[in-house]
Scaffold this motif. Structure first.
Motif, PDB file in Angstrom:
ATOM      1  N   SER A   1      -0.161   5.291  -3.143  1.00  0.00           N
ATOM      2  CA  SER A   1      -1.520   5.732  -2.807  1.00  0.00           C
ATOM      3  C   SER A   1      -2.360   6.002  -4.046  1.00  0.00           C
ATOM      4  O   SER A   1      -3.593   6.009  -3.973  1.00  0.00           O
ATOM      5  N   HIS A   2      -1.704   6.250  -5.172  1.00  0.00           N
ATOM      6  CA  HIS A   2      -2.438   6.514  -6.407  1.00  0.00           C
ATOM      7  C   HIS A   2      -1.569   6.152  -7.614  1.00  0.00           C
ATOM      8  O   HIS A   2      -0.355   5.986  -7.487  1.00  0.00           O
TER       9      HIS A   2
ATOM     10  N   SER B   1      -6.877   6.879  -7.621  1.00  0.00           N
ATOM     11  CA  SER B   1      -6.434   6.320  -6.347  1.00  0.00           C
ATOM     12  C   SER B   1      -6.211   4.820  -6.464  1.00  0.00           C
ATOM     13  O   SER B   1      -6.753   4.159  -7.356  1.00  0.00           O
TER      14      SER B   1
ATOM     15  N   SER C   1       0.798  -1.219   0.000  1.00  0.00           N
ATOM     16  CA  SER C   1       0.000   0.000   0.000  1.00  0.00           C
ATOM     17  C   SER C   1       0.830   1.268   0.000  1.00  0.00           C
ATOM     18  O   SER C   1       0.315   2.333   0.276  1.00  0.00           O
ATOM     19  N   CYS C   2       2.141   1.183  -0.258  1.00  0.00           N
ATOM     20  CA  CYS C   2       2.955   2.394  -0.224  1.00  0.00           C
ATOM     21  C   CYS C   2       2.670   3.308  -1.398  1.00  0.00           C
ATOM     22  O   CYS C   2       2.999   4.488  -1.367  1.00  0.00           O
TER      23      CYS C   2
ATOM     24  N   ASN D   1       4.640   4.773 -10.094  1.00  0.00           N
ATOM     25  CA  ASN D   1       3.183   4.651 -10.072  1.00  0.00           C
ATOM     26  C   ASN D   1       2.549   5.090 -11.396  1.00  0.00           C
ATOM     27  O   ASN D   1       1.365   5.393 -11.447  1.00  0.00           O
TER      28      ASN D   1
END
Length: 322
Positions: free
Chosen positions: A18-19, A101, A15-16, A180
């Motif tokens: 966030s988007h 997200s 979960s590091c 990301n």
């Protein structure tokens, strides 16, 4: 104590991020506006075409038969299918951040994947219905009762949501701590697995195996059903009956080829073998183009559907006057 630390570490690892950033189709602002116009028009036409079929089946009692009830469900399914991706795609074309997200990304992935599986199941159900109607016409009313087609309709909607839980859950557990940026216009599983950078071959193998079994299995079921149908049609003594049966079957087969042809390219083999631009084009084909074409394929060659559409939209009187 050790197990708690491991669980905490696992949660931190996955979960590091966030988007995500969906690059979509990188281009000049003018081209982004052009893409926005094209996708908006495509989305509206898809909604109107499929909604028209749903309304025709709902309001015209002559279409309250299993074949058209399945067609109405399939058209509504197509509306849900495109709505999981295109509105977000349109928003991203006008956005400068183009972010989504972590949770929203996987929610989109889950619903898109589920509706895609449901579409495969509905094509199987429609092929099975045509097989019974043409190959077993005397037994068809006894087999395809109201209870039977209700169960099949519920089965078609629910199975995709149930089967998608496992692959989606496995992909959410991959570590997303690096970049990301997703070089795609939606949260597709292939770029997501590539983005994780994990060497977890178990997840990729499980996902690929699931896709291969589902896609090849449903495709073979449909091909076998229509092969038996074609053999039965060729034995019909009446040329008019042959033309009517072939007209219905060719419409169904055209949709099957459009959907499964593009999906097989992406998902039977690991998607990372395909260039990024090829992934985008193929995904665009089965997520946008196919739902747009389906209403045209099913309605243009079907007199009952065209007559029902004229009744629903009040065009019958106008046609009669002219």
């Amino acid at each position: 104590m050790a197990s708690r630390l491991m669980n905490a570490s696992s949660r931190d690892t996955t979960s590091c991020v966030s988007h995500f950033i969906l690059l979509g189709f990188p281009s000049r602002p003018e081209m982004q506006l052009l893409y926005f116009g094209l996708f908006s028009a495509t989305y509206m036409l898809t909604l109107m075409g499929n909604a028209a079929i749903v309304c025709a089946v709902w309001w015209d009692r002559h279409l309250h038969t299993p074949m058209y009830i399945f067609l109405g469900n399939f058209s509504f399914l197509e509306i849900c299918y495109v709505t999981t991706t295109i509105p977000n795609k349109l928003a991203n074309l006008l956005s400068t951040s183009k972010s989504i997200s972590f949770v929203s990304c996987f929610v989109q992935f889950y619903f898109f994947f589920s509706f895609g599986c449901d579409e495969g199941f509905y094509l199987c159900i429609m092929a099975f219905d045509r097989y019974l109607a043409i190959c077993c016409p005397l037994h068809y009313p006894c087999i395809m009762t109201k209870e039977m087609y209700t169960v099949l309709a519920i089965f078609g909607w629910s199975c995709g949501f149930i089967l998608s839980i496992a692959p989606v859950f496995l992909i959410t557990q991959l570590p997303y701590c690096g970049p990301n940026i997703i070089n795609h216009f939606m949260c597709d599983p292939v770029p997501l697995m590539m983005l994780s950078g994990s060497e977890d071959t178990t997840t990729e193998l499980t996902y690929s195996t699931f896709n291969a079994i589902f896609i090849v299995g449903t495709f073979l079921f449909i091909l076998c059903s229509y092969a038996l149908v074609i053999l039965a049609v060729l034995q019909m003594p009446s040329a008019a009956s042959q033309r009517k049966a072939f007209s219905t079957c060719t419409s169904h087969l055209a949709v099957v080829v459009l959907f499964f042809g593009s999906v097989m390219v992406m998902y039977v083999r690991p998607g990372s073998e395909h260039p990024v631009e090829v992934q985008k084009i193929v995904t665009l084909f089965y997520s946008v183009i196919t739902p747009l074409c389906n209403p045209l394929i099913y309605s243009l060659r079907n007199k009952e559907v065209k007559a029902a559409l004229r009744k629903v939209f009040g065009m019958e009187k106008l046609v009669n006057k002219t």
